[in-house]
Design an enzyme around this catalytic site. Structure first.
Site, mmCIF file in Angstrom:
data_model
loop_
_atom_site.group_PDB
_atom_site.id
_atom_site.type_symbol
_atom_site.label_atom_id
_atom_site.label_comp_id
_atom_site.label_asym_id
_atom_site.label_seq_id
_atom_site.Cartn_x
_atom_site.Cartn_y
_atom_site.Cartn_z
ATOM 1 N N ARG A 103 0.656 -1.283 -0.084
ATOM 2 C CA ARG A 103 0.039 0.031 -0.013
ATOM 3 C C ARG A 103 0.890 1.118 -0.118
ATOM 4 O O ARG A 103 0.464 2.491 -0.523
ATOM 5 C CB ARG A 103 -0.919 -0.073 1.239
ATOM 6 N N TYR A 144 -17.638 14.598 -15.127
ATOM 7 C CA TYR A 144 -17.822 13.166 -14.834
ATOM 8 C C TYR A 144 -18.746 13.116 -13.722
ATOM 9 O O TYR A 144 -18.805 13.948 -12.731
ATOM 10 C CB TYR A 144 -16.418 12.277 -14.525
ATOM 11 N N ASP A 168 -8.805 16.935 -15.089
ATOM 12 C CA ASP A 168 -9.049 15.571 -15.812
ATOM 13 C C ASP A 168 -8.988 15.348 -17.146
ATOM 14 O O ASP A 168 -9.935 16.058 -17.874
ATOM 15 C CB ASP A 168 -10.431 15.228 -15.104
ATOM 16 N N LYS A 226 -9.652 4.021 -19.094
ATOM 17 C CA LYS A 226 -9.891 4.422 -20.494
ATOM 18 C C LYS A 226 -8.893 4.211 -21.471
ATOM 19 O O LYS A 226 -8.503 3.055 -21.683
ATOM 20 C CB LYS A 226 -10.501 5.900 -20.743
HETATM 21 C C1 LIG Z 1 -14.320 7.375 -16.385
HETATM 22 C C2 LIG Z 1 -14.287 8.604 -16.021
HETATM 23 C C3 LIG Z 1 -13.622 8.771 -14.812
HETATM 24 C C4 LIG Z 1 -13.684 7.743 -13.639
HETATM 25 O O1 LIG Z 1 -12.946 6.773 -13.786
HETATM 26 P P1 LIG Z 1 -13.061 5.309 -13.253
HETATM 27 O O2 LIG Z 1 -11.780 4.671 -13.470
HETATM 28 O O3 LIG Z 1 -14.116 4.630 -13.886
HETATM 29 O O4 LIG Z 1 -13.299 5.127 -11.792
HETATM 30 C C5 LIG Z 1 -13.499 10.221 -14.443
HETATM 31 N N1 LIG Z 1 -13.285 11.178 -15.205
HETATM 32 C C6 LIG Z 1 -13.591 10.759 -16.575
HETATM 33 C C7 LIG Z 1 -13.515 12.089 -17.495
HETATM 34 C C8 LIG Z 1 -14.162 9.651 -17.101
HETATM 35 O O5 LIG Z 1 -14.455 9.532 -18.105
#
Ligand SMILES: *Cc1c(COP(=O)(O)O)cnc(C)c1O
Length: 392
Positions: free
Chosen positions: A56, A109, A182, A207
């Site tokens: 961790r 998101y 983000d 993603k």
């Molecule tokens: C999918 C997504 C997230 C969240 O990510 P996870 O891996 O599903 O927790 C955050 N921001 C954006 C822009 C996303 O498309």
């Protein structure tokens, strides 16, 4: 290797190898929860993330992934988490104290939206202003003396709106606020938020970075001193860490990120142009199209790499929209994005998210993640579905 390596070379070799007793060319998976601690009397920092104590605090596969992400983005340091949301929540809970003010993208998101609309204000007394961050002046006006963080999502999920990270960072820094971006929709290849002045760059690695739709993960990139704070609180003490196996899977995906992004971008451009010309289509937004509302900004910030995310809508009523999803044969009706296969989701007009989006989105629309299939096949699939719905 001397000089500056190309992106694809960096994706293959960047970050380097860790020591392995058997000389394996590929990185082994270190499925261990703990490491032997030296017995030479060196003091042990139990919350430390600079030596191997416990998985961790730090683990080998996590380090390999972090180092490669730093090599690709030019970031000083990186922390990886068990999901994109764990990375976002880690940033918000590490850098915000009760009473702080935050400025956030109106388009963001869903978990980011809920955290800022509900949980963080109620549980921790965080004061939040949602703004249209494509409006640089509105962001500037929203920043006040208590603003600790400006959180921007660009391109915005799901609209593909582009915010001027460079100008926003300048206004935020003038007032002593941090900027987190983000950039999941672009992956770390199509936009470089840190080079544009952001303090923290966040991705859902689920993603594009992993890119194969088989693991969740999140990362935060930035300066060493910020990352040290984040690692100690969010990783070691909140514990949202990435497992060695998922770190290994994502490292494997990351190797092909530049060639995948080039393919996603080329195909998305062809599909977006096809959609733009089709009489079946009510509107289409893709940052690579001349018609995108922030086209000039996209060109300045993304420099010809526009990623694979398209927002569009077709003509017809709700029934037609459902029928269209049903008629698609190649494109999969599923959430998530940045996968090898093309994925589509429909935001119908009753979705509670719609009022936060620009006017044109409020009748309902599709979010379309262009996969790695041949562009002609994706276009043919759309065309036959339009025909089956009587739209062309
Ligand atoms: C999918 C997504 C997230 C969240 O990510 P996870 O891996 O599903 O927790 C955050 N921001 C954006 C822009 C996303 O498309």
């Amino acid at each position: 290797m001397g000089g500056k390596m190309g992106k694809q070379t960096t994706a293959v070799h960047g970050g380097g190898r860790k020591d392995d007793a058997f000389g394996a060319v590929n990185e082994p998976i270190y499925m261990t929860s703990n490491y032997r601690i030296p017995t030479d009397g060196t003091p042990v920092d139990w919350s430390g993330t600079e030596s191997n104590i416990y998985a961790r605090n730090r683990n080998v596969n996590q380090m390999v992934l972090q180092d490669k992400l730093c090599a690709l983005t030019g970031a000083e340091d990186c922390a990886v988490f068990g999901s994109g949301v764990a990375a976002l929540a880690g940033v918000f809970t590490t850098f915000l104290d009760s009473g702080d003010h935050v400025v956030v993208s109106e388009v963001c998101y869903s978990a980011t939206n809920l955290l800022f609309r509900d949980y963080l204000p109620k549980k921790y007394g965080i004061d939040v202003t949602f703004v249209d961050t494509t409006d640089t002046e509105a962001v500037r006006e929203a920043i006040g003396p208590k603003t600790r963080l400006v959180h921007v999502e660009t391109p915005g999920n799901p609209t593909t709106e582009i915010s001027d990270v460079e100008a926003i960072a300048a206004s935020a820094h003038e007032r002593g606020a941090l900027v987190s971006v983000d950039a999941t929709f672009a992956g770390p290849i199509c936009i470089y938020p840190l080079k544009l002045g952001a303090d923290l760059e966040i991705h859902s690695m689920t993603k594009y970075i992993n890119g194969h739709g088989d693991s969740l993960g999140g990362c935060v990139l930035g300066r060493k001193e910020l990352l040290a704070e984040l690692k100690e609180l969010a990783m070691v003490n909140y514990g949202g860490i990435l497992s060695p196996f998922n770190a290994w899977l994502i490292s494997r995906g990351l190797v092909t990120l530049p060639i995948r992004m080039a393919q996603h971008g080329d195909t998305a451009m062809a599909v977006a142009r096809f959609l733009e010309k089709s009489p079946a289509v009510r509107f289409v937004w893709y940052p690579g199209l001349e018609s995108h509302p922030q086209r000039e900004r996209a060109e300045k910030l993304m420099k010809g790499r526009y990623s694979g995310m398209i927002a569009f809508d077709i003509e017809g009523d709700d029934m037609t929209h459902q029928r269209f999803l049903d008629e698609l044969k190649l494109v999969t009706h599923a959430v998530s994005l940045g996968d090898t296969e093309s994925l589509i989701v429909y935001y119908d007009k009753n979705s509670d998210k719609l009022p936060h989006y620009p006017e044109i989105f409020r009748k309902g629309f599709f979010r379309f993640s262009i996969g790695l299939e041949d562009g002609e096949d994706i276009i043919e699939d759309m065309e036959q579905a339009f025909r089956a719905c009587g739209l062309i």
